[in-house]
Design a protein around this motif. Structure first.
Motif, PDB file in Angstrom:
ATOM      1  N   ILE A  11       1.089  -5.858  -4.649  1.00  0.00           N
ATOM      2  CA  ILE A  11       1.991  -5.492  -3.553  1.00  0.00           C
ATOM      3  C   ILE A  11       3.431  -5.424  -4.045  1.00  0.00           C
ATOM      4  O   ILE A  11       4.177  -4.496  -3.716  1.00  0.00           O
ATOM      5  N   LEU A  12       3.810  -6.405  -4.869  1.00  0.00           N
ATOM      6  CA  LEU A  12       5.169  -6.400  -5.427  1.00  0.00           C
ATOM      7  C   LEU A  12       5.387  -5.182  -6.310  1.00  0.00           C
ATOM      8  O   LEU A  12       6.467  -4.565  -6.292  1.00  0.00           O
ATOM      9  N   SER A  13       4.361  -4.800  -7.049  1.00  0.00           N
ATOM     10  CA  SER A  13       4.463  -3.630  -7.908  1.00  0.00           C
ATOM     11  C   SER A  13       4.639  -2.357  -7.080  1.00  0.00           C
ATOM     12  O   SER A  13       5.408  -1.470  -7.448  1.00  0.00           O
ATOM     13  N   MET A  14       3.938  -2.277  -5.946  1.00  0.00           N
ATOM     14  CA  MET A  14       4.110  -1.127  -5.045  1.00  0.00           C
ATOM     15  C   MET A  14       5.553  -1.021  -4.563  1.00  0.00           C
ATOM     16  O   MET A  14       6.147   0.061  -4.532  1.00  0.00           O
ATOM     17  N   ILE A  15       6.108  -2.169  -4.161  1.00  0.00           N
ATOM     18  CA  ILE A  15       7.475  -2.183  -3.647  1.00  0.00           C
ATOM     19  C   ILE A  15       8.462  -1.751  -4.717  1.00  0.00           C
ATOM     20  O   ILE A  15       9.373  -0.957  -4.462  1.00  0.00           O
TER      21      ILE A  15
END
Length: 235
Positions: A11-15
């Protein structure tokens, strides 16, 4: 095919990959809320008054020379229970029709009711009546009329009990805080949630294979080797 599972790092990578899109949406939402609240929202004004609820009508009690006025715990508890009934009576269309007639305010009964809130003050037997309107005079007159008519209305409905005015409303030309900061922050949060939802949908809809990790996570295949990419050397 394996079931897609997203970890916190995913999720952090998506952001981080779509930080520009998310940032733009957050800024747009926050700026729109700030401009709308600060420059275009209608200033609101308030007025309030308080009434004391008693379950004993002192006018029906004989007065003796050495009589003392004592309020027992039972009377206080009864008064707090009566407060709920009193609020219902004072919220009826019948009562607000009287308020409309006496005050001379050119609003419908439903509109007048929507401007007024009635509740116990700090969970006591004190009833606080507050009006919020776009015109300070309307808020003041509305509360003043309710305060003046409420005792007679309660005595007409209930044989026992009474209302006493503690605080009359005061006219104020100072508008209520417009909550610009709060609305701006909330709009920014909403913008972030919507932007991330859009990014998340785009990510899970993208079925392209970009690296060997995608194959390992999506399929039950072993990676035997990987062909490196390189640029051709100009001769």
């Amino acid at each position: 095919m394996k079931k897609n599972e997203f970890t916190f790092m995913d999720i952090l990578s998506m952001i981080l990959r779509h930080w520009l899109i998310i940032g733009i949406v957050v800024v747009v939402f926050a700026a729109a809320a700030f401009i709308n609240t600060h420059y275009f929202s209608t200033p609101m004004y308030s007025a309030d008054g308080t009434l004391y609820i008693s379950n004993v009508n002192k006018s029906d009690t004989p007065v003796y020379q050495n009589q003392t006025s004592e309020v027992t715990l039972t009377e206080l508890m009864t008064s707090q229970e009566l407060l709920k009934s009193y609020v219902e009576v004072l919220n009826t269309d019948r009562f607000f029709s009287r308020v409309k007639s006496v005050s001379g305010l050119r609003y419908s009964v439903a509109s007048l009711k929507s401007m007024v809130s009635m509740d116990s003050l700090n969970k006591t037997e004190i009833l606080k009546i507050k009006a919020v309107a776009a015109d300070p005079k309307v808020a003041f007159v509305l509360v003043q009329t309710i305060i003046s008519l409420a005792p007679d209305e309660i005595e007409w409905v209930f044989e026992g009990g009474s209302l006493k005015t503690l605080d009359y409303p005061a006219y104020s030309s100072t508008p209520l805080p417009n909550n610009t900061t709060r609305n701006t922050v909330l709009a920014g949060v909403v913008g972030f949630i919507l932007a991330f939802a859009l990014v998340f949908i785009i990510e899970i809809s993208d079925k392209r294979i970009k690296s060997h990790e995608d194959i390992a996570t999506r399929y039950d295949y072993y990676i035997l080797g990987e062909i490196p990419s390189f640029k051709p050397v100009n001769s």
